[in-house]
Design a protein around this motif. Structure first.
Motif, PDB file in Angstrom:
ATOM      1  N   THR A   1       0.839  -1.197   0.000  1.00  0.00           N
ATOM      2  CA  THR A   1       0.000   0.000   0.000  1.00  0.00           C
ATOM      3  C   THR A   1       0.873   1.244   0.000  1.00  0.00           C
ATOM      4  N   ASP A   2       0.424   2.299  -0.675  1.00  0.00           N
ATOM      5  CA  ASP A   2       1.170   3.554  -0.774  1.00  0.00           C
ATOM      6  C   ASP A   2       0.228   4.739  -0.898  1.00  0.00           C
ATOM      7  N   ALA A   3       0.639   5.858  -0.301  1.00  0.00           N
ATOM      8  CA  ALA A   3      -0.079   7.121  -0.489  1.00  0.00           C
ATOM      9  C   ALA A   3       0.731   7.987  -1.452  1.00  0.00           C
ATOM     10  N   PHE A   4       0.024   8.747  -2.297  1.00  0.00           N
ATOM     11  CA  PHE A   4       0.685   9.606  -3.277  1.00  0.00           C
ATOM     12  C   PHE A   4       0.204  11.046  -3.113  1.00  0.00           C
ATOM     13  N   VAL A   5       1.189  11.952  -2.928  1.00  0.00           N
ATOM     14  CA  VAL A   5       0.876  13.363  -2.643  1.00  0.00           C
ATOM     15  C   VAL A   5       1.747  14.272  -3.502  1.00  0.00           C
TER      16      VAL A   5
ATOM     17  N   ALA B   1      -8.296   1.870  -4.507  1.00  0.00           N
ATOM     18  CA  ALA B   1      -7.782   3.241  -4.477  1.00  0.00           C
ATOM     19  C   ALA B   1      -8.712   4.152  -3.700  1.00  0.00           C
ATOM     20  N   THR B   2      -8.141   5.057  -2.890  1.00  0.00           N
ATOM     21  CA  THR B   2      -8.942   6.112  -2.271  1.00  0.00           C
ATOM     22  C   THR B   2      -8.451   7.466  -2.767  1.00  0.00           C
ATOM     23  N   PHE B   3      -9.394   8.403  -2.805  1.00  0.00           N
ATOM     24  CA  PHE B   3      -9.119   9.741  -3.326  1.00  0.00           C
ATOM     25  C   PHE B   3      -9.561  10.782  -2.308  1.00  0.00           C
TER      26      PHE B   3
ATOM     27  N   TYR C   1      -5.103  13.755  -3.346  1.00  0.00           N
ATOM     28  CA  TYR C   1      -4.186  12.748  -2.809  1.00  0.00           C
ATOM     29  C   TYR C   1      -4.790  11.380  -3.120  1.00  0.00           C
TER      30      TYR C   1
ATOM     31  N   SER D   1      -4.430   7.107  -2.454  1.00  0.00           N
ATOM     32  CA  SER D   1      -3.803   5.937  -1.817  1.00  0.00           C
ATOM     33  C   SER D   1      -4.181   4.700  -2.608  1.00  0.00           C
TER      34      SER D   1
ATOM     35  N   THR E   1      -3.774   0.331  -2.843  1.00  0.00           N
ATOM     36  CA  THR E   1      -3.337  -0.971  -2.346  1.00  0.00           C
ATOM     37  C   THR E   1      -3.355  -1.933  -3.526  1.00  0.00           C
TER      38      THR E   1
ATOM     39  N   CYS F   1       6.571  12.022  -4.344  1.00  0.00           N
ATOM     40  CA  CYS F   1       5.741  10.923  -4.856  1.00  0.00           C
ATOM     41  C   CYS F   1       4.436  10.840  -4.081  1.00  0.00           C
TER      42      CYS F   1
END
Lengths: 337, 337
Positions: free
Chosen positions: A53-57, A92-94, A140, A142, A144, A337
């Motif tokens: 899992t990763d968050a992208f900002v 994915a979450t937004f 943003y 995220s 998984t 990232c």
């Protein structure tokens, strides 16, 4: 007049539903996503799952070579690739900021959908939230990723041993340099391009051919230096260090130029389409040859080796000297990232 | 002097690593999380997986009955419960605002860890990013939950049929009312408490006893009304509507009081520890009795039935009249969860 995201888009009422249907369902088009239950049933998995899992900002949202949507998909797929696992599904979450242009959202979401289709993965579950102006920076994401191992025995940091060779799949720092130049509005920005790519097509056939590859890591935030330091900070059975040969480190001319002007080190710049691969010394050349046959690995190099000096990241410089590379305390650029 | 989150905590350098180790590893303590690879291998899954994902942006972060950490774990577990699935693993991402007090972060992360342990699930993968001041609101959390179905045939919106009964597991609107009162600094806030709870211990034994339960839904954002409208907007084989009996709708006195003062409808207020359960009419009473035996379901009620009037959400009022409940266009409070 540009339509924008408003707070009511996050209320769970009719407008939320319409946004999901019109923007997300269309871009990610697949039957599981559209089922409309609280979760999704994924059939036919092997017994062993691999998840990441990763968050992208990232800022800016759109840059030379990619955007936050492409980055989010590739970032998750590359983490699974590093585990020797084939990705099948993404969730994915937004988090959306009030005032975000819906056209921009659409572009990013379509870019995610495109990248997922290219990788033959489905985005099957999602959630969107809307926050007030100045409580986010446009969007943003995220992600998984879920997949299955391609080999019986997954590559893993605990398999690192002194004497193994270190291969890097291509030049260092393109993503970090591109973001940095875009952020600073530098004039030579045009020569730079993020390496943002899905590495599954390079890595999965490789790990099938060479199941004894001991460990893989994609050197994103913190760069090659940060990734190697992280690997040393994990608790290992055998305490190891790393030694690099500076003259073997591939760096593209525009990245080298930017680093010289700004006094940066390409070893600490983020990559989003590169893999560090560790293997027994006798396999290093055959693996290198195999990597170089793939368009994503043409500039791969054997860049160093694993040592028995715990916690030491050393480099033989181009002048023949020795340098110790410390773990940066954190002056690097945030939101790369 | 309070230690706070700084941009360098998100740089991927040494300080990032220390933050992860000291705050997150300690709170979520489990061997898979600590492995330090790019992903996690999860052994021994059945062939069918169930996943769900949610972002949490609730404001305030800490409220009567819970906090964003507890909410994030319970929210994900309840979505799996609605699918009739037992949760085994969670992944989580954290977007942290520069300046967030580390003590507050620790409290929230420990609350997540506690809730996960109570539910016997492990938080096995995670990521943290740090953004500049005024680019978030202290902390946003995204959670993905992975589990296995507890029954051969999962409850699903497509199994809804006219004539089925609707059961609600307890009073409406406690979470939404609590957040609203906290946000408006209302004096009677003290009587309100979020219903934020993990429903897996109530729902999983129920679905094993009654595998013919046709559908379940947790009425979070948008409330009971929003959830029923969403179910009608999903493409069904059989086009259905719903009919509620107002006098059977459980609402606690403090929530009713708040709604009367502010002119709110408890049917549109969010819940975070309630389930809507749909079943064939002859099973409604036995299922109700079973639910009421559990502490989380003592005030459960049969609140209405599925009709054959597509897209119609009707309510028989306490005065004996009929009212049509429209899908709110979205004036509801944002950031309720």
């Amino acid at each position: 007049m540009h339509e924008t995201i408003e707070l009511f888009h996050g209320s769970g009422a009719k407008k939320s539903h319409q946004l999901i249907r019109d923007i997300f369902f269309e871009a990610f088009d697949n039957p599981l996503l559209k089922e409309g239950a609280d979760g999704v049933v994924l059939p036919n998995f092997q017994h062993e799952l691999v998840i990441t899992t990763d968050a992208f900002v990232v800022s800016p949202l759109i840059f030379q070579g990619g955007d936050i949507g492409k980055l989010a998909v590739c970032g998750a797929l590359n983490d699974l690739a590093a585990m020797g696992a084939r990705a099948y599904y993404l969730s994915a979450t937004f988090i959306l900021e009030e005032g975000l242009e819906i056209e921009k959202l659409k572009k990013i979401v379509q870019s995610m959908g495109h990248e997922a289709r290219m990788a033959q993965v489905s985005i099957v579950a999602g959630d969107t939230k809307v926050v007030e102006k100045n409580k986010a920076d446009q969007i943003y994401i995220s992600v998984t990723a879920i997949g299955n191992p391609e080999t019986e025995c997954a590559p893993h940091p605990k398999k690192l041993r002194a004497g193994q060779k270190i291969i890097l799949s291509g030049p260092l720092g393109d993503h970090g340099a591109t973001i940095l130049a875009a952020r600073k509005d530098l004039v030579f920005e045009g020569n730079l391009k993020s390496d943002c790519s899905n590495l599954q097509p390079l890595i999965l056939p490789l790990i099938k051919l060479f199941p004894s590859i001991s460990c893989m890591r994609d050197p994103t935030r913190g760069g090659l230096s940060g990734s190697l330091h992280e690997l040393m900070a994990v608790d290992h059975e055998s305490k190891i260090g790393f030694r690099l040969n500076e003259e073997d480190l591939p760096v593209s001319p525009p990245v080298r130029g930017l680093c010289e002007i700004l006094g940066l080190d390409p070893l600490t710049l983020a990559n989003e389409g590169k893999m560090i691969i560790f293997c027994d010394a006798d396999l290093a050349l055959p693996i290198l040859q195999q990597i170089r046959q793939h368009p994503l690995g043409q500039e791969a190099m054997i860049i160093g080796e694993v040592t028995d000096r715990p916690g030491q990241l050393e480099m033989k410089t181009i002048y023949g000297g020795e340098r110790s590379l410390i773990w940066a305390e954190g002056d690097a650029l945030p939101r790369i990232c």
